[in-house]
Design a protein around this motif. Sequence first.
Motif, PDB file in Angstrom:
ATOM      1  N   LEU A 231      -1.222  12.355  -4.672  1.00 14.73           N
ATOM      2  CA  LEU A 231      -0.406  13.286  -5.446  1.00 14.73           C
ATOM      3  C   LEU A 231      -0.960  13.450  -6.853  1.00 14.73           C
ATOM      4  CD1 LEU A 231       2.180  15.019  -5.644  1.00 14.73           C
ATOM      5  CD2 LEU A 231       3.300  12.976  -6.527  1.00 14.73           C
ATOM      6  N   LEU A 232      -1.252  12.346  -7.517  1.00 11.60           N
ATOM      7  CA  LEU A 232      -1.758  12.420  -8.885  1.00 11.60           C
ATOM      8  C   LEU A 232      -3.145  13.052  -8.950  1.00 11.60           C
ATOM      9  CD1 LEU A 232      -0.547   8.973 -10.262  1.00 11.60           C
ATOM     10  CD2 LEU A 232       0.415  11.231 -10.710  1.00 11.60           C
ATOM     11  N   ILE A 233      -4.005  12.704  -8.019  1.00 13.64           N
ATOM     12  CA  ILE A 233      -5.345  13.296  -8.015  1.00 13.64           C
ATOM     13  C   ILE A 233      -5.264  14.791  -7.696  1.00 13.64           C
ATOM     14  CG2 ILE A 233      -7.564  13.320  -6.819  1.00 13.64           C
ATOM     15  CD1 ILE A 233      -7.369  10.296  -6.641  1.00 13.64           C
ATOM     16  N   GLY A 234      -4.431  15.161  -6.749  1.00 17.18           N
ATOM     17  CA  GLY A 234      -4.272  16.573  -6.409  1.00 17.18           C
ATOM     18  C   GLY A 234      -3.731  17.387  -7.576  1.00 17.18           C
ATOM     19  N   LEU A 235      -2.727  16.844  -8.269  1.00 13.94           N
ATOM     20  CA  LEU A 235      -2.200  17.541  -9.438  1.00 13.94           C
ATOM     21  C   LEU A 235      -3.239  17.638 -10.546  1.00 13.94           C
ATOM     22  CD1 LEU A 235       1.433  16.150  -9.640  1.00 13.94           C
ATOM     23  CD2 LEU A 235       0.693  18.422  -8.919  1.00 13.94           C
TER      24      LEU A 235
ATOM     25  N   MET B 273       0.809  -1.209   0.000  1.00 11.73           N
ATOM     26  CA  MET B 273       0.000   0.000   0.000  1.00 11.73           C
ATOM     27  C   MET B 273       0.849   1.269   0.000  1.00 11.73           C
ATOM     28  SD  MET B 273      -3.011  -1.006  -0.243  1.00 11.73           S
ATOM     29  CE  MET B 273      -4.011   0.402   0.166  1.00 11.73           C
ATOM     30  N   ARG B 274       2.162   1.120   0.054  1.00 13.05           N
ATOM     31  CA  ARG B 274       3.031   2.285   0.144  1.00 13.05           C
ATOM     32  C   ARG B 274       2.887   3.195  -1.064  1.00 13.05           C
ATOM     33  NH1 ARG B 274       9.386   2.493  -0.330  1.00 13.05           N
ATOM     34  NH2 ARG B 274       9.680   4.655   0.225  1.00 13.05           N
ATOM     35  N   SER B 275       3.024   2.646  -2.251  1.00 17.41           N
ATOM     36  CA  SER B 275       2.946   3.484  -3.443  1.00 17.41           C
ATOM     37  C   SER B 275       1.539   4.029  -3.632  1.00 17.41           C
ATOM     38  CB  SER B 275       3.377   2.693  -4.674  1.00 17.41           C
ATOM     39  OG  SER B 275       2.491   1.625  -4.905  1.00 17.41           O
ATOM     40  N   PHE B 276       0.549   3.237  -3.259  1.00 17.93           N
ATOM     41  CA  PHE B 276      -0.843   3.674  -3.386  1.00 17.93           C
ATOM     42  C   PHE B 276      -1.112   4.866  -2.485  1.00 17.93           C
ATOM     43  CE2 PHE B 276      -5.461   3.102  -2.783  1.00 17.93           C
ATOM     44  CZ  PHE B 276      -5.825   3.067  -4.123  1.00 17.93           C
ATOM     45  N   ARG B 277      -0.604   4.821  -1.263  1.00 17.66           N
ATOM     46  CA  ARG B 277      -0.842   5.876  -0.291  1.00 17.66           C
ATOM     47  C   ARG B 277      -0.094   7.161  -0.646  1.00 17.66           C
ATOM     48  NH1 ARG B 277      -0.713   2.841   4.467  1.00 17.66           N
ATOM     49  NH2 ARG B 277       1.512   2.672   4.170  1.00 17.66           N
ATOM     50  N   VAL B 278       1.023   7.049  -1.339  1.00 21.09           N
ATOM     51  CA  VAL B 278       1.817   8.222  -1.681  1.00 21.09           C
ATOM     52  C   VAL B 278       1.419   8.791  -3.038  1.00 21.09           C
ATOM     53  CG1 VAL B 278       4.142   9.020  -2.213  1.00 21.09           C
ATOM     54  CG2 VAL B 278       3.777   7.527  -0.267  1.00 21.09           C
ATOM     55  N   TRP B 279       1.310   7.930  -4.049  1.00 21.58           N
ATOM     56  CA  TRP B 279       1.105   8.418  -5.410  1.00 21.58           C
ATOM     57  C   TRP B 279      -0.333   8.789  -5.729  1.00 21.58           C
ATOM     58  CZ3 TRP B 279       4.848  10.210  -8.141  1.00 21.58           C
ATOM     59  CH2 TRP B 279       6.131   9.742  -7.919  1.00 21.58           C
ATOM     60  N   LEU B 280      -1.306   8.095  -5.177  1.00 16.39           N
ATOM     61  CA  LEU B 280      -2.702   8.378  -5.525  1.00 16.39           C
ATOM     62  C   LEU B 280      -3.123   9.798  -5.139  1.00 16.39           C
ATOM     63  CD1 LEU B 280      -5.244   7.173  -6.807  1.00 16.39           C
ATOM     64  CD2 LEU B 280      -5.959   6.553  -4.516  1.00 16.39           C
TER      65      LEU B 280
ATOM     66  N   THR C 250      -4.896  18.033 -21.571  1.00 19.15           N
ATOM     67  CA  THR C 250      -4.222  16.821 -22.060  1.00 19.15           C
ATOM     68  C   THR C 250      -3.392  16.188 -20.949  1.00 19.15           C
ATOM     69  OG1 THR C 250      -4.124  17.785 -24.272  1.00 19.15           O
ATOM     70  CG2 THR C 250      -2.666  15.924 -23.821  1.00 19.15           C
ATOM     71  N   LEU C 251      -2.651  16.996 -20.217  1.00 14.74           N
ATOM     72  CA  LEU C 251      -1.869  16.473 -19.084  1.00 14.74           C
ATOM     73  C   LEU C 251      -2.784  15.885 -18.010  1.00 14.74           C
ATOM     74  CD1 LEU C 251       0.909  19.166 -18.699  1.00 14.74           C
ATOM     75  CD2 LEU C 251       1.131  16.864 -19.613  1.00 14.74           C
ATOM     76  N   ASN C 252      -3.951  16.495 -17.841  1.00 19.10           N
ATOM     77  CA  ASN C 252      -4.916  15.987 -16.879  1.00 19.10           C
ATOM     78  C   ASN C 252      -5.425  14.607 -17.304  1.00 19.10           C
ATOM     79  OD1 ASN C 252      -6.410  16.034 -14.581  1.00 19.10           O
ATOM     80  ND2 ASN C 252      -7.965  17.419 -15.362  1.00 19.10           N
ATOM     81  N   ALA C 253      -5.633  14.416 -18.596  1.00 18.51           N
ATOM     82  CA  ALA C 253      -6.053  13.095 -19.096  1.00 18.51           C
ATOM     83  C   ALA C 253      -4.954  12.059 -18.878  1.00 18.51           C
ATOM     84  CB  ALA C 253      -6.421  13.185 -20.577  1.00 18.51           C
ATOM     85  N   VAL C 254      -3.707  12.451 -19.077  1.00 25.65           N
ATOM     86  CA  VAL C 254      -2.586  11.537 -18.826  1.00 25.65           C
ATOM     87  C   VAL C 254      -2.521  11.176 -17.347  1.00 25.65           C
ATOM     88  CG1 VAL C 254      -0.058  11.367 -18.857  1.00 25.65           C
ATOM     89  CG2 VAL C 254      -1.265  12.309 -20.823  1.00 25.65           C
ATOM     90  N   LEU C 255      -2.747  12.139 -16.468  1.00 30.54           N
ATOM     91  CA  LEU C 255      -2.775  11.847 -15.031  1.00 30.54           C
ATOM     92  C   LEU C 255      -3.920  10.898 -14.686  1.00 30.54           C
ATOM     93  CD1 LEU C 255      -2.011  15.318 -13.428  1.00 30.54           C
ATOM     94  CD2 LEU C 255      -0.587  13.284 -13.357  1.00 30.54           C
ATOM     95  N   GLY C 256      -5.054  11.071 -15.341  1.00 26.87           N
ATOM     96  CA  GLY C 256      -6.182  10.156 -15.112  1.00 26.87           C
ATOM     97  C   GLY C 256      -5.848   8.730 -15.502  1.00 26.87           C
ATOM     98  N   VAL C 257      -5.159   8.559 -16.621  1.00 24.66           N
ATOM     99  CA  VAL C 257      -4.739   7.219 -17.045  1.00 24.66           C
ATOM    100  C   VAL C 257      -3.725   6.649 -16.053  1.00 24.66           C
ATOM    101  CG1 VAL C 257      -3.504   5.953 -18.853  1.00 24.66           C
ATOM    102  CG2 VAL C 257      -5.265   7.615 -19.474  1.00 24.66           C
ATOM    103  N   ALA C 258      -2.824   7.485 -15.566  1.00 23.16           N
ATOM    104  CA  ALA C 258      -1.840   7.023 -14.573  1.00 23.16           C
ATOM    105  C   ALA C 258      -2.524   6.570 -13.291  1.00 23.16           C
ATOM    106  CB  ALA C 258      -0.827   8.126 -14.285  1.00 23.16           C
ATOM    107  N   VAL C 259      -3.540   7.302 -12.854  1.00 19.13           N
ATOM    108  CA  VAL C 259      -4.290   6.907 -11.651  1.00 19.13           C
ATOM    109  C   VAL C 259      -5.006   5.584 -11.898  1.00 19.13           C
ATOM    110  CG1 VAL C 259      -6.283   7.503 -10.219  1.00 19.13           C
ATOM    111  CG2 VAL C 259      -4.542   9.204 -10.690  1.00 19.13           C
ATOM    112  N   LEU C 260      -5.597   5.423 -13.074  1.00 21.21           N
ATOM    113  CA  LEU C 260      -6.276   4.170 -13.393  1.00 21.21           C
ATOM    114  C   LEU C 260      -5.305   2.993 -13.379  1.00 21.21           C
ATOM    115  CD1 LEU C 260      -8.883   2.757 -14.309  1.00 21.21           C
ATOM    116  CD2 LEU C 260      -8.160   3.216 -16.657  1.00 21.21           C
ATOM    117  N   ILE C 261      -4.137   3.166 -13.959  1.00 20.47           N
ATOM    118  CA  ILE C 261      -3.130   2.094 -13.959  1.00 20.47           C
ATOM    119  C   ILE C 261      -2.684   1.785 -12.535  1.00 20.47           C
ATOM    120  CG2 ILE C 261      -0.743   1.585 -14.619  1.00 20.47           C
ATOM    121  CD1 ILE C 261      -1.344   3.053 -17.266  1.00 20.47           C
ATOM    122  N   LEU C 262      -2.479   2.815 -11.728  1.00 22.80           N
ATOM    123  CA  LEU C 262      -2.062   2.615 -10.336  1.00 22.80           C
ATOM    124  C   LEU C 262      -3.114   1.841  -9.550  1.00 22.80           C
ATOM    125  CD1 LEU C 262       0.088   3.325  -8.180  1.00 22.80           C
ATOM    126  CD2 LEU C 262      -1.277   5.341  -7.675  1.00 22.80           C
ATOM    127  N   VAL C 263      -4.381   2.186  -9.722  1.00 25.13           N
ATOM    128  CA  VAL C 263      -5.464   1.497  -9.013  1.00 25.13           C
ATOM    129  C   VAL C 263      -5.572   0.052  -9.479  1.00 25.13           C
ATOM    130  CG1 VAL C 263      -7.971   1.421  -8.741  1.00 25.13           C
ATOM    131  CG2 VAL C 263      -6.753   3.570  -8.438  1.00 25.13           C
TER     132      VAL C 263
END
Length: 107
Positions: A50-54, A41-48, A77-90
């Motif tokens: 951060l990515l949602i806030g950005l 859960m370490r990466s989930f707790r740190v990156w999620l 466009t960057l926001n869409a890329v962040l959304g895909v990154a969050v989806l991959i992380l989840v």
Amino acid sequence: MLRFMDWSVVAMGCALVLMSLGSRRWERTKVRKRESPDQGMRSFRVWLPLLIGLGVISARMPSLLLAPHLVVMIMDTLNAVLGVAVLILVLRTGYRVSWARSPRTLD
């Protein structure tokens, strides 16, 4: 009134980014004390957060600062890329959790 609500959304994004940085700092302190961090859960707790806030900040900030249309499109466009990154992380974290809980049989 609408501008106040938009700025409150940006403030929430900033709070998420700060929460992420605080969580990372807490994990580092925990490792320094030789305690075992929860690796799953370490990466989930740190990156999620951060990515949602950005994503929240980048979605609202250009229009609030009256940026040109090109800047707004780039941030969308960057926001869409962040959304895909969050989806991959989840999805990756969900796969790890389900793999860790699945019963293994040895033949």
